[in-house]
Write an enzyme that holds these catalytic residues in place. Structure first.
Site, short mmCIF file in Angstrom:
data_model
loop_
_atom_site.label_atom_id
_atom_site.label_comp_id
_atom_site.label_asym_id
_atom_site.label_seq_id
_atom_site.Cartn_x
_atom_site.Cartn_y
_atom_site.Cartn_z
N ASP A 1 33.63 0.79 -10.70
CA ASP A 1 32.59 1.79 -10.54
C ASP A 1 32.83 2.94 -11.52
O ASP A 1 33.98 3.37 -11.71
CB ASP A 1 32.65 2.30 -9.10
CG ASP A 1 31.53 3.24 -8.76
OD1 ASP A 1 30.38 2.80 -8.77
OD2 ASP A 1 31.81 4.44 -8.50
N GLU A 58 30.86 -0.23 -14.90
CA GLU A 58 29.79 0.64 -15.35
C GLU A 58 30.32 1.47 -16.52
O GLU A 58 31.19 2.32 -16.32
CB GLU A 58 29.36 1.58 -14.22
CG GLU A 58 28.68 0.89 -13.07
CD GLU A 58 28.23 1.89 -12.00
OE1 GLU A 58 27.06 1.87 -11.62
OE2 GLU A 58 29.06 2.70 -11.56
#
Ligand code: CA
Length: 669
Positions: free
Chosen positions: A351, A380
């Protein structure tokens, strides 16, 4: 999570090229002189000689351990003073194996004892993770665990990712699953919806995905494990104990062994079905600031700060961790290694990965490959706010070529195909918005350099940032933002559901035939929605749960997705592994009409039995005519239908491509 402002940050970054670098007077410079500890015995080891505690806390004035008989609400049965030891650690031992006991640490800092913490290496915890537990891990292994293995992955481009939340996947009555919202849901064979269609793990096998990507499944903060009947929902991007499973996904959060055992049983059942398990990991921030386990263990050290000493906040959640500091970087590396070793996890999704530095991500990938070469890592490639970490060190998507064995999500293909995530009404290539053709092509070639792709016309990134297609994850929706179904409903006013299902097919056909690794959000294969709620992180089951009876209603949609996945898996041409192969084998046709892309994958690419595959995508609401060279073509997809082994044949020539559809042909000679 939280990509709302992140793509904008990344975009602004590239456009302006100016972002504030690490301030010279940063208060964090003091941490560089702290001793670090590389031993593998941090916090708890039980061996034949007894139970041994080792806490890393260089600046503590004293440290102690509280021992408990239960996981909550009982007084300590013993308190052990710890002695200062090497490399910033404190130690204490008991000459007995304390299985069944619970413990916390407390350190003295600034003259006062801080609140108790289970530490940062609690591998087993009781209710709400407040106390760490001493359990015998050997007793948590399911039968056959020693020989358990995930699927072999030679190249990440062979993987088909399916992102799911435990409650979304099984909590609706239509799942027919007994252990609703639990790890064990994925261990139940032979479950069906109201109409007898397969659900659960059998559904995954039928669909053909290679890996499930489970949303955060470590112990997170928000759901009250002491009140499970309340059916609270959270995505879980609020980490509390990084190295223990979440209690609300177990059948008994109060029993520390149960959550460990049941998560392993889930992994084993998926592995037995030939499906790998990717875990979503959120090392970039913690749920709490001063009260987090990091802060209560070694105050200040694990986070980045602004010059005024306040927490910097690249996560948008109140703080950001400091992977570039040795003990924090080691924590991340050792934590993923632990999940890979103890739970046989096959991949990790990071993340807000750009909060971490590229060096740490390289260490993560390299260390995991040593455990199992099939393990892969992606994340990400953006942040949710500015960070003191210099831009060139961030694990941004634009820096992906500085990393080895790490892939990033392509927001390029995502926003170009279906419309920008930040504007519900915005349309994309597949829904008739012109001018996005070049960005879709950037997606098709996985952001690698290609002689026919003009990156200056790209909507998001302006250069070929990926050196290899193995660095790119392609998708058109995920847990964040509107589901594809809801996005299409909001951006196609006046459309019928049949129109929207057709647009979804085109969008996913572009994703699943593009180079790179495809990723889909659970339930899209049955056209699930979330009632238009885009940030459903704590919405109730009524918003988030997948209604599996949709599999009956939308059976043709499911069949399309299944065939699309089968097509990709059967043909290595869609799964090239080098940029050079893509540049050589993909040839775009010179078409001028808006919302039309036509290209070939030639030369039996990547060892494919097909000499040439012709793909035409028509995102307009008008039929388009294209000229196909004469030959013995098999029609794979046409007018909203697809079949991996063919719908029929054609000799080529002038062919009409129906509105909002993919036209795919293949020939072997
Ligand atoms: Ca929890």
């Amino acid at each position: 999570m939280n990509e709302r402002i992140t793509t904008l940050v990344a975009t602004a970054l590239m456009v302006s090229g100016s972002f504030c670098a690490l301030a010279l007077d940063n208060p964090d410079s003091k941490y560089l002189s702290w001793p670090t500890y590389e031993g593998s015995d941090l916090e708890l080891v039980v061996d034949s000689k007894g139970t041994h505690f080792t806490l890393w806390s260089p600046e503590a004035q004293a440290a102690r351990i509280m021992l408990y008989d239960t996981d909550l609400n009982t007084p300590a049965v013993d308190t052990l003073d710890m002695s200062r030891s090497d490399h910033g650690t404190w130690r204490a031992s008991v000459p007995a194996q304390l299985y069944g006991k619970f413990y916390t640490f407390s350190i003295k800092h600034g003259g006062k004892w801080l609140d108790e913490t289970p530490g940062i290496w609690a591998r087993a915890v009781g209710t709400n993770g407040r106390r760490a537990a001493i359990i015998d891990f050997a007793k948590t292994d399911p039968e056959g665990w020693a020989s358990d293995k995930g699927p072999k992955v030679d190249n990440i481009t062979d993987v088909v990712l399916y992102e799911m939340h435990h409650r979304d996947f099984s909590v609706d009555p239509s799942s027919g699953i007994v252990h609703k919202g639990k790890f064990l849901a994925l261990t139940e064979p032979c479950t069906t919806n109201t109409y007898g269609d397969k659900t659960g793990i059998d559904h995954l096998k039928e669909l053909g995905v290679t890996h499930v990507h489970i949303l955060p499944s470590y112990d997170y903060n928000s759901v009250d494990e002491a009140n499970l009947p309340a059916n609270q929902y959270n995505w879980g991007y609020d980490p509390y104990n990084y190295n223990a499973p979440e209690g609300s996904y177990s059948t008994d959060p109060a029993d520390p062994s149960v959550r460990v055992k049941e998560m392993k049983e889930m992994v084993k059942a998926l592995h037995d079905a030939g499906i790998g398990v990717v875990m979503d990991v959120v090392y970039n921030h913690t749920a709490n600031n001063d009260d987090s386990n990091f802060s209560l263990t070694a105050p200040g050290y694990f986070y980045r700060h602004r010059p005024d000493g306040s927490y910097s906040d690249a996560s948008g959640c109140g703080n950001e961790t400091a992977s570039e500091r040795r003990q924090m970087g080691d924590f991340i590396v050792n934590s993923v290694k632990y999940w890979a070793d103890e739970y046989h996890i096959d991949g990790f999704r990071f993340d807000l990965m750009a909060i971490h530095d590229t060096e740490t991500m390289n260490r993560v990938a390299a260390e995991l490959k040593k455990i199992n070469p099939s393990i892969f890592v992606y994340g990400e490639g953006w942040t949710a706010g500015d960070s003191p970490l210099p831009v060139e060190r961030r694990a941004l998507k634009e820096n992906v070529s500085k990393m080895k064995g790490v892939a990033v999500f392509s927001d390029d293909i995502r926003d170009a195909v279906k419309g920008h995530y930040s504007s519900a009404e915005d349309r994309g290539f597949a829904t008739g918005k012109p001018g996005l053709e070049e960005t879709v092509k950037i997606g098709i070639v996985a952001s690698t350099a290609h002689p026919q792709v003009d990156y200056s016309k790209g909507n998001n990134s302006k250069f070929a940032y990926a050196e290899s297609p193995e660095m790119i994850i392609n998708y058109v929706s995920c847990h964040d933002d509107l589901t594809l179904t809801d996005k299409l409903a909001k951006s196609m006013p006046g459309s019928t559901e049949a129109d929207r299902r057709r647009a979804a097919r085109l969008a996913q056909t572009i994703v699943f035939t593009s180079q790179g690794t495809p990723f889909m959000f659970a339930g899209e294969e049955v056209f699930r929605d979330k009632k238009g709620v885009h940030n459903s992180y704590k919405s109730p089951d009524s918003i988030n749960a997948i209604n599996w009876d949709l599999k009956h209603k939308n059976a043709d949609q499911f069949d399309y997705y299944r065939e699309l996945i089968a097509l990709r898996k059967a043909h290595p041409a869609f799964r090239m592994t080098t940029a050079a192969d893509i540049a050589r084998n993909i040839v775009f046709d010179d078409v001028k009409e808006p919302n039309l892309i036509s290209y070939s994958i030639k030369n039996n690419a990547n060892g494919d039995e097909w000499k040439e595959i012709k793909l035409v995508f028509n995102g307009s609401d008008e039929p388009r005519e294209v000229k196909i060279p004469k030959g013995d073509w098999t029609v794979i997809a046409r007018d909203g239908s697809i079949k991996a082994d063919g719908l029929g044949t054609t000799r080529g020539g002038r062919i009409t491509v129906e509105p909002v559809s993919a036209f795919i042909l293949a020939r072997t000679k």
